[in-house]
Motif scaffolding. Structure first.
Motif, short mmCIF file in Angstrom:
data_model
loop_
_atom_site.label_atom_id
_atom_site.label_comp_id
_atom_site.label_asym_id
_atom_site.label_seq_id
_atom_site.Cartn_x
_atom_site.Cartn_y
_atom_site.Cartn_z
N THR A 150 0.86 -1.18 0.00
CA THR A 150 0.00 0.00 0.00
C THR A 150 0.90 1.23 0.00
OG1 THR A 150 -1.77 -1.11 1.23
CG2 THR A 150 -1.76 1.30 1.25
N ILE A 151 0.75 2.07 -0.99
CA ILE A 151 1.56 3.29 -1.08
C ILE A 151 0.91 4.40 -0.27
CG2 ILE A 151 2.43 5.09 -2.63
CD1 ILE A 151 2.71 2.98 -4.80
N ASP A 152 1.66 4.93 0.67
CA ASP A 152 1.17 6.03 1.50
C ASP A 152 1.53 7.39 0.91
OD1 ASP A 152 0.15 4.17 3.34
OD2 ASP A 152 2.10 4.01 4.33
N SER A 153 2.72 7.49 0.33
CA SER A 153 3.14 8.75 -0.29
C SER A 153 4.16 8.47 -1.38
CB SER A 153 3.74 9.72 0.75
OG SER A 153 4.95 9.20 1.26
N HIS A 182 6.94 5.96 0.32
CA HIS A 182 6.70 5.44 1.66
C HIS A 182 5.40 4.63 1.61
CE1 HIS A 182 9.72 7.84 3.92
NE2 HIS A 182 9.56 8.69 2.90
N GLY A 183 5.43 3.46 2.20
CA GLY A 183 4.24 2.62 2.14
C GLY A 183 4.24 1.55 3.21
N THR A 184 3.28 0.65 3.10
CA THR A 184 3.13 -0.45 4.05
C THR A 184 3.18 -1.77 3.30
OG1 THR A 184 1.71 0.93 5.45
CG2 THR A 184 1.71 -1.45 5.87
N HIS A 186 2.44 -5.63 3.13
CA HIS A 186 1.51 -6.59 3.74
C HIS A 186 1.92 -8.01 3.35
CE1 HIS A 186 -1.26 -3.19 4.46
NE2 HIS A 186 -0.92 -2.80 3.23
N GLU A 199 2.40 -6.71 8.89
CA GLU A 199 2.58 -5.45 8.18
C GLU A 199 3.88 -4.81 8.60
OE1 GLU A 199 -0.82 -3.07 8.94
OE2 GLU A 199 -2.15 -4.24 7.63
N ASP A 201 6.28 -1.05 7.74
CA ASP A 201 6.51 0.18 7.00
C ASP A 201 7.78 0.04 6.15
OD1 ASP A 201 4.29 1.35 8.16
OD2 ASP A 201 5.43 2.30 9.77
N SER A 203 10.27 2.11 2.95
CA SER A 203 10.56 3.33 2.19
C SER A 203 11.72 3.04 1.25
CB SER A 203 10.89 4.49 3.13
OG SER A 203 12.00 4.17 3.94
#
Length: 229
Positions: A150-153, A182-184, A186, A199, A201, A203
């Protein structure tokens, strides 16, 4: 001294009679076979079915195995940010249950790599640090492990402008840029019959080139969790 004509004639007649007898025997057996059909199988043997047409040996009925799925290609794009996101998802999305191996996922990413080939060896080494080793993959397969991102930014790092200013002419390909993501991460698998998830984090920075009017290509990757800021 000449052989009398009568003995010669008798031998000729005997030969013709013998030949005719053989032909009659073959014809008789042929007619008998057509009239009675094929011979009965031995006691206890399975009867062989007969067909009107010629007999054709049939192979055992084997259902074709479904084709093994391949790694989805990295979606091409001329938009730098879109392409960087596509690379990120391809880098972190895999499934150990499909029969594929880490090198298959590496190949999919190399397909969108530097078309000149200059960065291909370095890119392959970069990708290897993101994927499980072959032995780790085999171990993860026992637990039906899958992974996604999952891409956060996603943004161009602030220091990229400085990197461009310091680069020598021709050092970077046309349209070169970088995106820090930056992402998560899974992960999902099965442990003792129960579905488990984890999960983490993450980068990293994706270095790409997007020449004017052409699709973007992947140049290199930063170390995981050591992105350009």
């Amino acid at each position: 001294m000449k052989t009398p004509a009568k003995p010669r004639a008798r031998r000729r007649i005997i030969t013709l009679i013998a030949t005719g007898a053989v032909v009659l025997v073959l014809v008789a057996f042929g007619v008998y076979g057509l009239a009675t059909g094929p011979a009965r199988p031995p006691e206890g043997a399975s009867p062989v079915p007969t067909a009107a047409g010629p007999t054709v040996a049939s192979s055992p009925s084997i259902s074709p195995s479904p084709p093994m799925p391949g790694v989805p290609p990295v979606h091409a794009s001329r938009d730098p940010e879109t392409f960087a996101g596509n690379v990120a998802h391809a880098l972190f999305t895999w499934d150990t249950t499909t029969g594929l191996m880490p090198l298959d996922y590496t190949a999919a990413l190399l397909d969108v790599g530097d078309p000149t080939g200059t960065e291909q060896a370095g890119l392959a080494a970069d990708i290897a640090t993101y994927l499980p080793t072959r032995q780790a993959w085999i171990d993860l397969r026992q637990y039906a492990t899958t992974q996604s991102l999952t891409i956060d930014s996603i943004e161009v790092p602030a220091s990229w402008g400085e990197a461009l200013a310091q680069a020598h002419p021709g050092q970077l390909p046309e349209g070169a840029t970088a995106y820090t993501i930056h992402g998560t991460r899974h992960r999902q698998g099965v442990w003792n019959g129960q579905t488990t998830t984890a999960e983490r984090d993450v980068s990293f920075t994706v270095f790409i080139a997007c020449p004017t009017g052409k699709p973007c290509s992947l140049l290199r990757l930063s170390q995981l969790d050591n992105p350009m800021e």
